[in-house]
Design an enzyme around this catalytic site. Sequence first.
Site, mmCIF file in Angstrom:
data_model
loop_
_atom_site.group_PDB
_atom_site.id
_atom_site.type_symbol
_atom_site.label_atom_id
_atom_site.label_comp_id
_atom_site.label_asym_id
_atom_site.label_seq_id
_atom_site.Cartn_x
_atom_site.Cartn_y
_atom_site.Cartn_z
ATOM 1 N NE ARG A 21 -2.023 -1.337 3.546
ATOM 2 C CZ ARG A 21 -2.346 -1.012 4.791
ATOM 3 N NH1 ARG A 21 -3.481 -0.421 5.056
ATOM 4 N NH2 ARG A 21 -1.532 -1.269 5.792
ATOM 5 C CG ASN A 40 -3.589 -4.517 3.575
ATOM 6 O OD1 ASN A 40 -3.139 -4.449 2.441
ATOM 7 N ND2 ASN A 40 -2.808 -4.493 4.636
#
Length: 93
Positions: A21, A40
């Site tokens: 990320r 996520n």
Amino acid sequence: MSEDVRLVAWVRGRVQGVGFRWFTRAKALEIGGLSGFALNLGDGRVQVVAEGARESCEGLLEWLGSDDTPGSVEGVTEMWDTPRGGYEGFAIR
């Protein structure tokens, strides 16, 4: 001039716990003009939502499926839509 679009991508593979990320946000900022987030998911995938110029979103999508990402990407599923707005920059969620 490129039209603005919304890209939603689901990235499969070993993409959690490897900085995926963070690097996705960094890439979006490097490309520039993109807003959205990387998140996520409970099933091990990472969801990426990006809004901006089509060519910028396509660049991010190309990177998501490349060997330059952290971890190991097995595949990317994408969906294109019209932008909804409401994002402040590009966030990690």
